[in-house]
Design an enzyme around this catalytic site. Structure first.
Site, mmCIF file in Angstrom:
data_model
loop_
_atom_site.group_PDB
_atom_site.id
_atom_site.type_symbol
_atom_site.label_atom_id
_atom_site.label_comp_id
_atom_site.label_asym_id
_atom_site.label_seq_id
_atom_site.Cartn_x
_atom_site.Cartn_y
_atom_site.Cartn_z
ATOM 1 N N LYS A 110 0.672 -1.363 -0.101
ATOM 2 C CA LYS A 110 -0.048 -0.112 0.007
ATOM 3 C C LYS A 110 0.863 1.142 -0.013
ATOM 4 C CE LYS A 110 -4.306 -1.720 0.420
ATOM 5 N NZ LYS A 110 -5.632 -1.368 -0.148
ATOM 6 N N LYS A 191 -8.384 -12.363 -7.693
ATOM 7 C CA LYS A 191 -9.702 -12.603 -7.045
ATOM 8 C C LYS A 191 -10.568 -11.535 -7.392
ATOM 9 C CE LYS A 191 -8.627 -12.619 -2.602
ATOM 10 N NZ LYS A 191 -8.772 -12.866 -1.138
ATOM 11 N N LYS A 194 -12.989 -5.430 -4.582
ATOM 12 C CA LYS A 194 -14.057 -4.510 -4.165
ATOM 13 C C LYS A 194 -13.780 -3.324 -4.712
ATOM 14 C CE LYS A 194 -14.382 -5.190 0.473
ATOM 15 N NZ LYS A 194 -14.815 -4.975 1.818
#
Ligand code: TRP
Length: 327
Positions: A110, A191, A194
């Site tokens: 991040k 995956k 979101k």
């Protein structure tokens, strides 16, 4: 009966992978000793918008309830409603080392991906440890990417217990077995996400026609056989999605669609996915129409959580030598 705690970030749009990979199971297995927390404070560690944070916190709670978490059975609450989380995080930050926090891949990834790195992004796992340790959780159901944070929680808890006396239960991560890991319908290497707007992500909040379109346009593999195999990642993912929403076995689905080709298979899959999501989508819409009810549910959840958290926090304060305030 194990004490369970997990946290969900109110960021991005929930998708079918969240439901099938975690929330459906949480609902099915819920008990009085299970706590689920919408971690709004964690969502502040990267750039955020206040109005959106408020909206998504409420919305994430609504999805968890719509997926079947029952506030009369388990405890569902918003992290910032229980102030002890931040208080415990400070104490734990005094026990965690810079070195171990610097090794977290979540932080490394991040901080590289963004122009601004907050100090809270670095101490993020300490707040997560507080979430877990305040409730003496034994099991922490999380995705694979969170395993490292639960390991850190264990290490910090152990160090605290050693220095200040036995206080915390050592938790362990429970990562679901493969199968419920639903991949992006356009990119089977990733995956469902979101945060990325993708034609390969089936969002919980979308029209049934959009879900159907995404499934009909999902990538399949060469050939026309409906069969799970290493060289057929697209079809395998669809089979696993089908199995997860219907409870059928992949082998039975393969037999049912032997010789039919991809078209019929995808049409039936779209119907099965929409059918499974219909009651969830309806319940979510209902909850969103009544914010007062939703807020009341969350207030009750926070009360239940606080009863445990304040007691643990009192012990922590006493163990580390913080002076009682007298009043
Ligand atoms: N860090 C977790 C995630 O991003 C969310 C989280 C916060 C969490 N606190 C937690 C998960 C406590 C399990 C237990 O997915």
């Amino acid at each position: 009966m194990a004490r369970v705690l997990s946290g969900v970030q109110p960021s991005g749009d929930p998708h079918v992978g969240n439901y099938l990979g975690a929330w459906m199971r949480w609902a099915r297995e819920q008990e009085a000793e299970h706590l689920y927390c919408v971690v709004d404070l964690h969502a502040m560690t990267v750039r955020f918008d206040p109005a959106l944070l408020r909206e998504r916190t409420l919305d994430t709670a609504a999805w968890l309830l719509a997926c079947g978490l029952d506030p009369d059975v388990c405890t569902l609450f918003v992290q910032s409603h229980v102030r002890e989380h931040t208080e415990a995080a400070w104490v734990l930050a005094c026990v965690a080392s810079m070195g171990e926090l610097g090794r977290m891949t979540h932080f490394k990834e991040k901080s590289q991906a963004n122009d601004f790195t907050s100090a809270a992004l670095f101490t993020y796992p300490v707040l997560q440890a507080a979430d877990i340790l305040l409730y003496h959780a034994e099991e922490v159901p999380v995705g694979d990417d969170q395993r490292q944070h639960v390991e850190l929680t264990r290490d910090v808890a152990q160090r605290f217990n050693h220095r200040f006396g036995d206080t915390f239960t050592l938790p362990r991560a429970t990562v679901p077995k493969v199968g419920a890991r639903i991949m992006d319908l356009q990119n089977t290497d990733a995956k469902m996400s979101k945060s990325l707007e993708s034609a390969g992500t089936i969002r919980l909040e979308e029209e049934e026609s959009a879900t159907r379109r995404k499934i009909m346009r999902s990538i399949t593999d060469s050939g026309s056989e409906v069969r799970a195999a290493a060289d057929k990642p697209g079809v395998t993912n669809l089979l696993e999605l089908f199995a997860a929403v219907t409870g059928a076995e992949v082998a039975d689905l393969e037999a049912r669609y032997a010789g039919t080709g991809y078209g019929d298979f995808k049409r039936d899959l779209a119907e099965a996915v929409n059918g499974a999501l219909r009651p969830v989508r309806e319940r979510h819409a209902e909850l969103r129409r009544d914010p007062a009810e939703l807020e009341a549910i969350l207030a009750k959840g926070a009360d239940k959580a606080r009863a445990v958290a304040t007691s643990t926090m009192a012990t922590i304060r006493e163990r580390v030598g913080l002076l009682p305030s007298g009043a």
